[in-house]
Design a protein around this motif. Structure first.
Motif, PDB file in Angstrom:
ATOM      1  N   ASP A 236       0.821  -1.203   0.000  1.00 15.30           N
ATOM      2  CA  ASP A 236       0.000   0.000   0.000  1.00 15.30           C
ATOM      3  C   ASP A 236       0.862   1.263   0.000  1.00 15.30           C
ATOM      4  OD1 ASP A 236      -2.279  -1.541   0.081  1.00 15.30           O
ATOM      5  OD2 ASP A 236      -2.621  -1.277   2.232  1.00 15.30           O
ATOM      6  N   VAL A 237       0.318   2.337  -0.570  1.00 20.13           N
ATOM      7  CA  VAL A 237       1.023   3.611  -0.664  1.00 20.13           C
ATOM      8  C   VAL A 237       0.143   4.706  -0.069  1.00 20.13           C
ATOM      9  CG1 VAL A 237       2.005   5.342  -2.236  1.00 20.13           C
ATOM     10  CG2 VAL A 237       2.275   2.894  -2.731  1.00 20.13           C
ATOM     11  N   LEU A 238       0.735   5.539   0.784  1.00 19.73           N
ATOM     12  CA  LEU A 238       0.026   6.647   1.421  1.00 19.73           C
ATOM     13  C   LEU A 238       0.600   7.972   0.937  1.00 19.73           C
ATOM     14  CD1 LEU A 238      -1.836   7.946   3.616  1.00 19.73           C
ATOM     15  CD2 LEU A 238       0.059   7.595   5.236  1.00 19.73           C
ATOM     16  N   PHE A 239      -0.276   8.843   0.441  1.00 13.15           N
ATOM     17  CA  PHE A 239       0.124  10.207   0.099  1.00 13.15           C
ATOM     18  C   PHE A 239      -0.122  11.096   1.305  1.00 13.15           C
ATOM     19  CE2 PHE A 239      -1.352  14.460  -1.498  1.00 13.15           C
ATOM     20  CZ  PHE A 239      -0.097  14.945  -1.810  1.00 13.15           C
ATOM     21  N   ILE A 240       0.954  11.761   1.791  1.00 15.33           N
ATOM     22  CA  ILE A 240       0.873  12.698   2.914  1.00 15.33           C
ATOM     23  C   ILE A 240       1.192  14.086   2.382  1.00 15.33           C
ATOM     24  CG2 ILE A 240       1.666  13.262   5.235  1.00 15.33           C
ATOM     25  CD1 ILE A 240       2.724  10.414   5.488  1.00 15.33           C
ATOM     26  N   PRO A 241       0.216  14.983   2.335  1.00 18.44           N
ATOM     27  CA  PRO A 241       0.510  16.333   1.855  1.00 18.44           C
ATOM     28  C   PRO A 241       1.475  17.059   2.787  1.00 18.44           C
ATOM     29  CG  PRO A 241      -1.865  15.901   1.918  1.00 18.44           C
ATOM     30  CD  PRO A 241      -1.197  14.807   2.677  1.00 18.44           C
ATOM     31  N   SER A 242       2.152  18.035   2.236  1.00 22.69           N
ATOM     32  CA  SER A 242       3.074  18.870   3.012  1.00 22.69           C
ATOM     33  C   SER A 242       2.412  19.389   4.282  1.00 22.69           C
ATOM     34  CB  SER A 242       3.533  20.047   2.144  1.00 22.69           C
ATOM     35  OG  SER A 242       4.225  21.008   2.898  1.00 22.69           O
ATOM     36  N   MET A 243       3.133  19.309   5.392  1.00 22.53           N
ATOM     37  CA  MET A 243       2.769  19.929   6.661  1.00 22.53           C
ATOM     38  C   MET A 243       1.678  19.189   7.438  1.00 22.53           C
ATOM     39  SD  MET A 243       4.859  22.533   6.837  1.00 22.53           S
ATOM     40  CE  MET A 243       4.225  23.692   8.039  1.00 22.53           C
ATOM     41  N   TRP A 244       1.260  18.027   6.987  1.00 18.47           N
ATOM     42  CA  TRP A 244       0.325  17.227   7.780  1.00 18.47           C
ATOM     43  C   TRP A 244       1.105  16.479   8.868  1.00 18.47           C
ATOM     44  CZ3 TRP A 244      -4.972  15.416   7.504  1.00 18.47           C
ATOM     45  CH2 TRP A 244      -5.778  16.230   6.699  1.00 18.47           C
ATOM     46  N   TRP A 245       0.672  16.607  10.093  1.00 16.25           N
ATOM     47  CA  TRP A 245       1.292  15.887  11.209  1.00 16.25           C
ATOM     48  C   TRP A 245       0.926  14.410  11.106  1.00 16.25           C
ATOM     49  CZ3 TRP A 245       4.398  18.456  14.733  1.00 16.25           C
ATOM     50  CH2 TRP A 245       4.364  19.853  14.661  1.00 16.25           C
ATOM     51  N   HIS A 246       1.864  13.528  11.427  1.00 19.95           N
ATOM     52  CA  HIS A 246       1.565  12.105  11.354  1.00 19.95           C
ATOM     53  C   HIS A 246       2.333  11.318  12.415  1.00 19.95           C
ATOM     54  CE1 HIS A 246       4.651  13.248   8.397  1.00 19.95           C
ATOM     55  NE2 HIS A 246       5.218  12.062   8.586  1.00 19.95           N
ATOM     56  N   HIS A 247       1.566  10.517  13.149  1.00 19.85           N
ATOM     57  CA  HIS A 247       2.108   9.536  14.095  1.00 19.85           C
ATOM     58  C   HIS A 247       2.158   8.202  13.364  1.00 19.85           C
ATOM     59  CE1 HIS A 247       1.631   6.355  17.174  1.00 19.85           C
ATOM     60  NE2 HIS A 247       2.340   7.142  17.943  1.00 19.85           N
ATOM     61  N   VAL A 248       3.253   7.452  13.530  1.00 21.66           N
ATOM     62  CA  VAL A 248       3.441   6.215  12.761  1.00 21.66           C
ATOM     63  C   VAL A 248       3.706   5.058  13.720  1.00 21.66           C
ATOM     64  CG1 VAL A 248       4.616   5.137  10.820  1.00 21.66           C
ATOM     65  CG2 VAL A 248       4.536   7.646  10.982  1.00 21.66           C
ATOM     66  N   ARG A 249       2.894   4.009  13.569  1.00 20.65           N
ATOM     67  CA  ARG A 249       3.097   2.799  14.362  1.00 20.65           C
ATOM     68  C   ARG A 249       3.370   1.634  13.432  1.00 20.65           C
ATOM     69  NH1 ARG A 249      -1.765   1.156  15.818  1.00 20.65           N
ATOM     70  NH2 ARG A 249      -2.109   3.049  17.038  1.00 20.65           N
ATOM     71  N   ALA A 250       4.542   1.013  13.582  1.00 28.51           N
ATOM     72  CA  ALA A 250       4.877  -0.203  12.836  1.00 28.51           C
ATOM     73  C   ALA A 250       4.641  -1.385  13.761  1.00 28.51           C
ATOM     74  CB  ALA A 250       6.326  -0.163  12.367  1.00 28.51           C
ATOM     75  N   SER A 251       3.973  -2.437  13.280  1.00 32.95           N
ATOM     76  CA  SER A 251       3.520  -3.477  14.204  1.00 32.95           C
ATOM     77  C   SER A 251       4.072  -4.871  13.939  1.00 32.95           C
ATOM     78  CB  SER A 251       1.982  -3.537  14.199  1.00 32.95           C
ATOM     79  OG  SER A 251       1.482  -3.686  12.887  1.00 32.95           O
ATOM     80  N   ALA A 252       4.705  -5.108  12.807  1.00 35.34           N
ATOM     81  CA  ALA A 252       5.226  -6.445  12.516  1.00 35.34           C
ATOM     82  C   ALA A 252       6.633  -6.620  13.097  1.00 35.34           C
ATOM     83  CB  ALA A 252       5.248  -6.682  11.006  1.00 35.34           C
ATOM     84  N   ASP A 253       7.105  -7.862  13.096  1.00 35.04           N
ATOM     85  CA  ASP A 253       8.465  -8.123  13.588  1.00 35.04           C
ATOM     86  C   ASP A 253       9.517  -7.476  12.704  1.00 35.04           C
ATOM     87  OD1 ASP A 253       7.574  -9.588  15.744  1.00 35.04           O
ATOM     88  OD2 ASP A 253       7.746 -11.525  14.722  1.00 35.04           O
ATOM     89  N   PHE A 254       9.183  -7.272  11.423  1.00 32.88           N
ATOM     90  CA  PHE A 254      10.087  -6.590  10.506  1.00 32.88           C
ATOM     91  C   PHE A 254       9.246  -5.719   9.589  1.00 32.88           C
ATOM     92  CE2 PHE A 254      12.899  -6.633   6.592  1.00 32.88           C
ATOM     93  CZ  PHE A 254      13.826  -5.738   7.122  1.00 32.88           C
ATOM     94  N   ASN A 255       9.598  -4.426   9.526  1.00 32.33           N
ATOM     95  CA  ASN A 255       8.836  -3.450   8.756  1.00 32.33           C
ATOM     96  C   ASN A 255       9.800  -2.625   7.911  1.00 32.33           C
ATOM     97  OD1 ASN A 255       6.060  -3.610  10.385  1.00 32.33           O
ATOM     98  ND2 ASN A 255       7.729  -3.476  11.889  1.00 32.33           N
ATOM     99  N   VAL A 256       9.413  -2.363   6.665  1.00 29.59           N
ATOM    100  CA  VAL A 256      10.220  -1.529   5.771  1.00 29.59           C
ATOM    101  C   VAL A 256       9.295  -0.524   5.099  1.00 29.59           C
ATOM    102  CG1 VAL A 256      11.794  -1.432   3.810  1.00 29.59           C
ATOM    103  CG2 VAL A 256      11.820  -3.435   5.331  1.00 29.59           C
ATOM    104  N   LEU A 257       9.696   0.734   5.133  1.00 28.54           N
ATOM    105  CA  LEU A 257       8.966   1.809   4.474  1.00 28.54           C
ATOM    106  C   LEU A 257       9.917   2.519   3.518  1.00 28.54           C
ATOM    107  CD1 LEU A 257       6.102   3.314   4.739  1.00 28.54           C
ATOM    108  CD2 LEU A 257       7.381   5.030   6.035  1.00 28.54           C
ATOM    109  N   ILE A 258       9.445   2.830   2.323  1.00 32.98           N
ATOM    110  CA  ILE A 258      10.227   3.605   1.364  1.00 32.98           C
ATOM    111  C   ILE A 258       9.441   4.878   1.053  1.00 32.98           C
ATOM    112  CG2 ILE A 258      11.174   3.698  -0.975  1.00 32.98           C
ATOM    113  CD1 ILE A 258      11.878   0.756  -0.716  1.00 32.98           C
ATOM    114  N   THR A 259      10.061   6.025   1.323  1.00 36.50           N
ATOM    115  CA  THR A 259       9.368   7.303   1.161  1.00 36.50           C
ATOM    116  C   THR A 259       9.934   8.091  -0.015  1.00 36.50           C
ATOM    117  OG1 THR A 259      10.873   8.375   2.746  1.00 36.50           O
ATOM    118  CG2 THR A 259       8.820   7.463   3.616  1.00 36.50           C
ATOM    119  N   HIS A 260       9.062   8.909  -0.587  1.00 33.89           N
ATOM    120  CA  HIS A 260       9.426   9.793  -1.703  1.00 33.89           C
ATOM    121  C   HIS A 260       9.038  11.207  -1.297  1.00 33.89           C
ATOM    122  CE1 HIS A 260       8.647   5.790  -3.288  1.00 33.89           C
ATOM    123  NE2 HIS A 260       9.291   6.076  -4.401  1.00 33.89           N
TER     124      HIS A 260
END
Length: 343
Positions: A236-260
């Motif tokens: 899945d891909v999430l678009f976060i507009p500029s200046m939106w505050w975001h709390h991030v919770r990763a829940s698996a034993d291994f998590n990888v995120l790639i951001t642009h």
């Protein structure tokens, strides 16, 4: 002591399925709120490896590693993966240091076997420097935009609500992540901690959305009423507009995120947060009446700016007021400002 308030139900970020890359690019060009694009990067080799097993995802990543030490964080088990301050806000609750990525991946495998694992986390790391070649098949082609592409990985973690100046397309490659997002205007209800001294160098909210203490942070209830939640599965891909505050919770034993990350304005215009720091230096301590006078000036020239309001000035004479500001006038303005700050 009063118990923490229960987490209220928040609205979900709009989720779009079966969008093509071109359709996604067209949508985010005008989007002002977050969007989830279900499965948009599910074809990536990294995503496919992670769906088979965490170990296969780690093995896939390791083949691109060229030995550059990475910055890693160790969070003691009692903090449940929360990367945060210490109790007195004059330090942090984690240890950070440079580490060989292969050693980091070994640590993650070991912690996965523990009854109460320590948090192991690698934050924003430029993909081309750390894992050259990984982005060829595991990133989004946003041309003509040339985004900065970063990788984040670790085991279960909780990253306090913060904001980023650029827009962001966050691709959940391995594991599961939950984003709780707050519109920019909620800043006054998020109880932001010390400026210029924060985990990762970004100002953060002091409230834990998982266990909000509404006795200490009562206005946070209003922030949660305006919040949006995005549950991301692998691909899945999430678009976060500029200046939106975001709390991030990763829940698996291994998590990888790639951001642009990318901005709407060229680099020569500088960073808006520098203007905020200058305003704190020169305006914040003025008497209220003078601050309000300067607010009117900012509204006129910046926030409510209308090019039509300059029709009384010949275009050739507008100088720094030219819209959009060109590189020549931007450099003159920067040089003038730099000289004045030296006085």
């Amino acid at each position: 002591m009063k118990a923490a308030a229960p987490v209220c139900q928040t609205a979900r970020v709009k989720r779009l399925e079966q969008c093509s890359l071109d359709e996604m690019k067209a949508l985010i060009a005008t989007a002002e709120t977050p969007l989830v694009f279900g499965g948009l990067c599910s074809h990536w080799p990294l995503v496919q490896a992670g769906l088979r097993s965490s170990k296969q995802a780690m093995t896939y990543l390791a083949q691109f590693y060229q030995g550059m030490p990475v910055t890693a964080y160790h969070v003691a088990p009692e903090h449940d993966g929360r990367v945060f301050y210490n109790e007195t806000l004059d330090g942090f609750n984690y240890q950070a240091g440079k580490l060989d990525l292969r050693h980091l991946l070994e640590r993650l495998q070991a912690e996965a076997e523990a009854d109460k694992p320590a948090g192991i986390y690698m934050g924003s790391t430029e993909i081309q420097r750390c894992l050259p070649g990984l982005g060829i098949d595991n990133s989004l082609d946003l041309a003509p935009i040339a985004p900065l592409i970063n990788i984040w990985l670790g085991n279960p973690s909780r990253i306090a609500a913060h904001l980023d100046l650029p827009h962001n397309l966050a691709c959940n490659a391995v594991g599961k992540r939950t984003f709780t997002l707050f519109p920019p205007e909620q800043v006054g209800n998020l109880y932001i901690g010390p400026m210029a001294f924060a985990p990762g160098g970004q100002d953060i909210s002091l409230v834990d959305p998982d266990k909000p203490d509404l006795e200490r942070f009562p206005r946070f209830a209003m922030a949660m009423e305006a919040a949006l939640t995005a549950e991301l599965e692998a691909g899945d891909v999430l678009f976060i507009p500029s200046m939106w505050w975001h709390h991030v919770r990763a829940s698996a034993d291994f998590n990888v995120l790639i951001t642009h990350w990318w901005r709407d304005t060229p680099d020569y215009l500088g960073r808006p947060n520098n203007a905020l720091l200058h305003a704190i230096l020169s305006l914040r301590s003025l008497p209220k009446a003078q601050r309000q006078a300067w607010k009117a000036m900012f509204d006129h020239y910046i926030f409510d700016h209308d090019p039509e309001a300059l029709a009384h000035i010949p275009e050739a004479a507008q100088g720094m007021l030219t819209t959009p500001l060109d590189e020549s006038n931007a450099r003159k303005l920067r040089a003038d400002l730099t000289n004045k700050l030296k006085r």
